[in-house]
Write a protein that holds these residues in place. Sequence first.
Motif, PDB file in Angstrom:
ATOM      1  N   TYR A 102       2.555   7.540   5.256  1.00 53.36           N
ATOM      2  CA  TYR A 102       2.986   7.651   6.837  1.00 53.36           C
ATOM      3  C   TYR A 102       4.272   6.618   6.802  1.00 53.36           C
ATOM      4  CZ  TYR A 102      -1.379   8.483   8.802  1.00 53.36           C
ATOM      5  OH  TYR A 102      -2.099   9.439   9.526  1.00 53.36           O
ATOM      6  N   MET A 103       4.918   6.773   8.066  1.00 52.11           N
ATOM      7  CA  MET A 103       6.198   6.178   7.850  1.00 52.11           C
ATOM      8  C   MET A 103       6.405   4.466   7.814  1.00 52.11           C
ATOM      9  SD  MET A 103       9.007   6.616  11.094  1.00 52.11           S
ATOM     10  CE  MET A 103       8.864   7.537  10.776  1.00 52.11           C
ATOM     11  N   GLY A 104       6.651   4.009   6.766  1.00 59.61           N
ATOM     12  CA  GLY A 104       7.647   2.375   6.706  1.00 59.61           C
ATOM     13  C   GLY A 104       6.140   1.842   6.146  1.00 59.61           C
ATOM     14  N   LEU A 105       5.869   3.025   5.765  1.00 60.69           N
ATOM     15  CA  LEU A 105       4.397   1.921   4.952  1.00 60.69           C
ATOM     16  C   LEU A 105       4.639   1.989   3.531  1.00 60.69           C
ATOM     17  CD1 LEU A 105       0.679   2.952   6.074  1.00 60.69           C
ATOM     18  CD2 LEU A 105       1.541   1.281   6.082  1.00 60.69           C
ATOM     19  N   GLY A 106       4.867   0.981   3.019  1.00 64.30           N
ATOM     20  CA  GLY A 106       4.964   0.950   0.927  1.00 64.30           C
ATOM     21  C   GLY A 106       6.575   0.392   0.947  1.00 64.30           C
ATOM     22  N   ALA A 107       6.793   0.475   2.137  1.00 66.04           N
ATOM     23  CA  ALA A 107       8.428   1.120   1.535  1.00 66.04           C
ATOM     24  C   ALA A 107       9.354  -0.906   0.428  1.00 66.04           C
ATOM     25  CB  ALA A 107       9.374   0.598   3.439  1.00 66.04           C
ATOM     26  N   ARG A 108       8.506  -1.883   1.123  1.00 61.66           N
ATOM     27  CA  ARG A 108       9.042  -2.266  -0.305  1.00 61.66           C
ATOM     28  C   ARG A 108       7.674  -1.938  -1.550  1.00 61.66           C
ATOM     29  NH1 ARG A 108      11.539  -7.819   2.374  1.00 61.66           N
ATOM     30  NH2 ARG A 108      12.455  -7.127   3.741  1.00 61.66           N
ATOM     31  N   GLN A 109       6.517  -1.797  -1.019  1.00 64.16           N
ATOM     32  CA  GLN A 109       5.582  -2.757  -2.049  1.00 64.16           C
ATOM     33  C   GLN A 109       5.559  -0.651  -3.148  1.00 64.16           C
ATOM     34  OE1 GLN A 109       5.248  -2.761   1.284  1.00 64.16           O
ATOM     35  NE2 GLN A 109       3.392  -4.416   1.328  1.00 64.16           N
ATOM     36  N   LEU A 110       6.182   0.220  -2.855  1.00 64.50           N
ATOM     37  CA  LEU A 110       5.818   1.470  -3.728  1.00 64.50           C
ATOM     38  C   LEU A 110       6.497   1.468  -4.599  1.00 64.50           C
ATOM     39  CD1 LEU A 110       5.024   4.477  -1.080  1.00 64.50           C
ATOM     40  CD2 LEU A 110       3.487   3.802  -3.139  1.00 64.50           C
ATOM     41  N   PRO A 111       8.281   1.146  -4.097  1.00 63.75           N
ATOM     42  CA  PRO A 111       8.999   1.105  -5.267  1.00 63.75           C
ATOM     43  C   PRO A 111       8.711   0.398  -6.539  1.00 63.75           C
ATOM     44  CG  PRO A 111      10.105   1.305  -3.170  1.00 63.75           C
ATOM     45  CD  PRO A 111       9.170   1.035  -2.774  1.00 63.75           C
ATOM     46  N   GLU A 112       7.817  -0.933  -6.436  1.00 67.72           N
ATOM     47  CA  GLU A 112       7.528  -1.840  -7.650  1.00 67.72           C
ATOM     48  C   GLU A 112       6.560  -1.396  -7.561  1.00 67.72           C
ATOM     49  OE1 GLU A 112       6.195  -5.792  -8.691  1.00 67.72           O
ATOM     50  OE2 GLU A 112       6.807  -5.895  -6.583  1.00 67.72           O
ATOM     51  N   VAL A 113       5.509  -0.340  -7.340  1.00 66.42           N
ATOM     52  CA  VAL A 113       4.564  -0.161  -7.836  1.00 66.42           C
ATOM     53  C   VAL A 113       5.077   1.405  -8.870  1.00 66.42           C
ATOM     54  CG1 VAL A 113       2.229   1.588  -8.245  1.00 66.42           C
ATOM     55  CG2 VAL A 113       2.649  -0.497  -5.877  1.00 66.42           C
ATOM     56  N   LEU A 114       5.747   2.256  -8.363  1.00 64.18           N
ATOM     57  CA  LEU A 114       5.983   3.187  -8.933  1.00 64.18           C
ATOM     58  C   LEU A 114       6.918   3.208 -10.765  1.00 64.18           C
ATOM     59  CD1 LEU A 114       7.392   5.435  -6.448  1.00 64.18           C
ATOM     60  CD2 LEU A 114       4.655   5.382  -7.329  1.00 64.18           C
ATOM     61  N   GLY A 160      -5.273  -4.383   3.327  1.00 60.46           N
ATOM     62  CA  GLY A 160      -4.838  -5.829   3.960  1.00 60.46           C
ATOM     63  C   GLY A 160      -4.633  -5.108   5.321  1.00 60.46           C
ATOM     64  N   GLN A 161      -3.191  -5.847   5.781  1.00 57.23           N
ATOM     65  CA  GLN A 161      -3.031  -5.419   6.841  1.00 57.23           C
ATOM     66  C   GLN A 161      -1.557  -5.838   7.249  1.00 57.23           C
ATOM     67  OE1 GLN A 161      -5.531  -5.221  10.139  1.00 57.23           O
ATOM     68  NE2 GLN A 161      -7.037  -5.368   8.877  1.00 57.23           N
ATOM     69  N   GLU A 162      -1.212  -5.275   8.285  1.00 54.26           N
ATOM     70  CA  GLU A 162       0.443  -4.810   8.294  1.00 54.26           C
ATOM     71  C   GLU A 162       0.873  -5.331   9.836  1.00 54.26           C
ATOM     72  OE1 GLU A 162       3.475  -4.628   7.321  1.00 54.26           O
ATOM     73  OE2 GLU A 162       3.479  -2.235   6.621  1.00 54.26           O
ATOM     74  N   MET A 204      -2.849   4.172  -9.603  1.00 58.00           N
ATOM     75  CA  MET A 204      -2.213   3.605  -9.116  1.00 58.00           C
ATOM     76  C   MET A 204      -2.915   3.031  -8.119  1.00 58.00           C
ATOM     77  SD  MET A 204       0.431   4.445  -6.847  1.00 58.00           S
ATOM     78  CE  MET A 204       1.021   5.969  -6.689  1.00 58.00           C
ATOM     79  N   LEU A 205      -4.386   2.908  -7.897  1.00 59.24           N
ATOM     80  CA  LEU A 205      -5.054   2.234  -6.494  1.00 59.24           C
ATOM     81  C   LEU A 205      -4.884   0.852  -7.530  1.00 59.24           C
ATOM     82  CD1 LEU A 205      -6.966   1.868  -4.822  1.00 59.24           C
ATOM     83  CD2 LEU A 205      -8.965   2.951  -5.435  1.00 59.24           C
ATOM     84  N   ASP A 206      -5.372   0.733  -8.282  1.00 61.07           N
ATOM     85  CA  ASP A 206      -5.101  -0.668  -9.256  1.00 61.07           C
ATOM     86  C   ASP A 206      -3.841  -1.340  -9.008  1.00 61.07           C
ATOM     87  OD1 ASP A 206      -5.740  -2.437 -11.713  1.00 61.07           O
ATOM     88  OD2 ASP A 206      -4.201  -2.102 -12.262  1.00 61.07           O
ATOM     89  N   HIS A 207      -2.543  -0.151  -9.384  1.00 60.48           N
ATOM     90  CA  HIS A 207      -1.405  -1.058  -8.763  1.00 60.48           C
ATOM     91  C   HIS A 207      -1.286  -1.958  -7.860  1.00 60.48           C
ATOM     92  CE1 HIS A 207       0.212  -1.460 -13.068  1.00 60.48           C
ATOM     93  NE2 HIS A 207      -0.853  -0.025 -13.282  1.00 60.48           N
ATOM     94  N   LEU A 208      -1.255  -0.531  -6.363  1.00 64.89           N
ATOM     95  CA  LEU A 208      -1.598  -0.917  -5.754  1.00 64.89           C
ATOM     96  C   LEU A 208      -2.427  -2.052  -4.777  1.00 64.89           C
ATOM     97  CD1 LEU A 208      -1.711   2.707  -4.353  1.00 64.89           C
ATOM     98  CD2 LEU A 208       0.364   1.415  -3.739  1.00 64.89           C
ATOM     99  N   GLY A 209      -3.328  -2.348  -5.750  1.00 56.68           N
ATOM    100  CA  GLY A 209      -4.278  -3.727  -5.090  1.00 56.68           C
ATOM    101  C   GLY A 209      -3.365  -4.476  -5.557  1.00 56.68           C
ATOM    102  N   ARG A 210      -2.360  -4.705  -6.582  1.00 58.57           N
ATOM    103  CA  ARG A 210      -2.082  -6.011  -7.343  1.00 58.57           C
ATOM    104  C   ARG A 210      -0.751  -5.979  -6.242  1.00 58.57           C
ATOM    105  NH1 ARG A 210      -1.423  -4.650 -13.126  1.00 58.57           N
ATOM    106  NH2 ARG A 210      -3.502  -4.049 -13.638  1.00 58.57           N
TER     107      ARG A 210
END
Length: 304
Positions: free
Chosen positions: A98-110, A162-164, A281-287
């Motif tokens: 979704y728009m805006g979700l993970g904008a900071r987290q996803l680059p690190e996870v990937l 979590g909660q955004e 992916m789920l493991d890294h997202l959860g961190r």
Amino acid sequence: MNLRQYEYALAVADEGSMTAAADRLRVTQPSLSQQIAALEKNLGVRLFTRTPSGVRVTVAGRAFLAEAKIATTASRRAVTAARAADGELAGELVMAVYMGLGARQLPEVLGQLRSCYPKLQVTLFEEPDPADMERLVREGTLDMILVHHIPAWCTFEAHPLGQEAYVAVLPKGHPLLEDGGALRLEDLESEGWIRYRRASLLDDYLARLLTDARLSPPTVARASQISTAVRLVAHGLGVTVVPASAIPEGFEELARPLLPSLTEPVLVGVRRNPGAAEAAMLDHLGRQNWCGAELLLGQGVAVG
């Protein structure tokens, strides 16, 4: 018939042109045309109608391509599963966000996944509209979705992250930024608002907020990306409300919390019978930290 021919036909349909599809697939245009002709001969139907400007998919072609997409997706997953069973995580993982979700987290996870599993490819679909997301899920294209709510029609298993928190963003030097305190939507009623693409989930959310608060501020612009909206705000065009973690780095000082606090859950949905790639992916997202308010706190912005 073979899966490569299926992939060729899907590429032609996506591009609407034999030449463009050949460039994408890195094959010659005559070779691609021959493969499509062989596939059509084998099927006994025309998949495409040739036109001066390119190609159009026929009725029979649409029926075939829907099943071809499922077949190529199943093949991709079979390869990934086989390699994972042999101790090598490889293949392709497809995710909608979704728009805006993970904008900071996803680059690190990937980046982490790339470091751990260099042969695993992750493909992201950013902000598909609800109809597109439903189609992608039903076709079997998607392995995971990062959302606020799992749609009722979706059979994916939900995993809370979590909660955004949502925050208001105001132009540089705006008087309401001075005390650093929380703002009410009513405080922004007289401001021009930067809104988002109509029918996007974020714009629908803002529309509901304003309707529930019985507010109707003027819309001065619409943006298709949150980062664009924040930059427009920074230069004085108006104000907006965004998920806290979607604020681009360097613009945190323009954000203020809302009162009452506005939050939504962050969920990752995983398809049934997931494989090792989804588990990784789920493991890294959860961190990751998925509380946007805390992310801004780390930048010295008071959010509560």
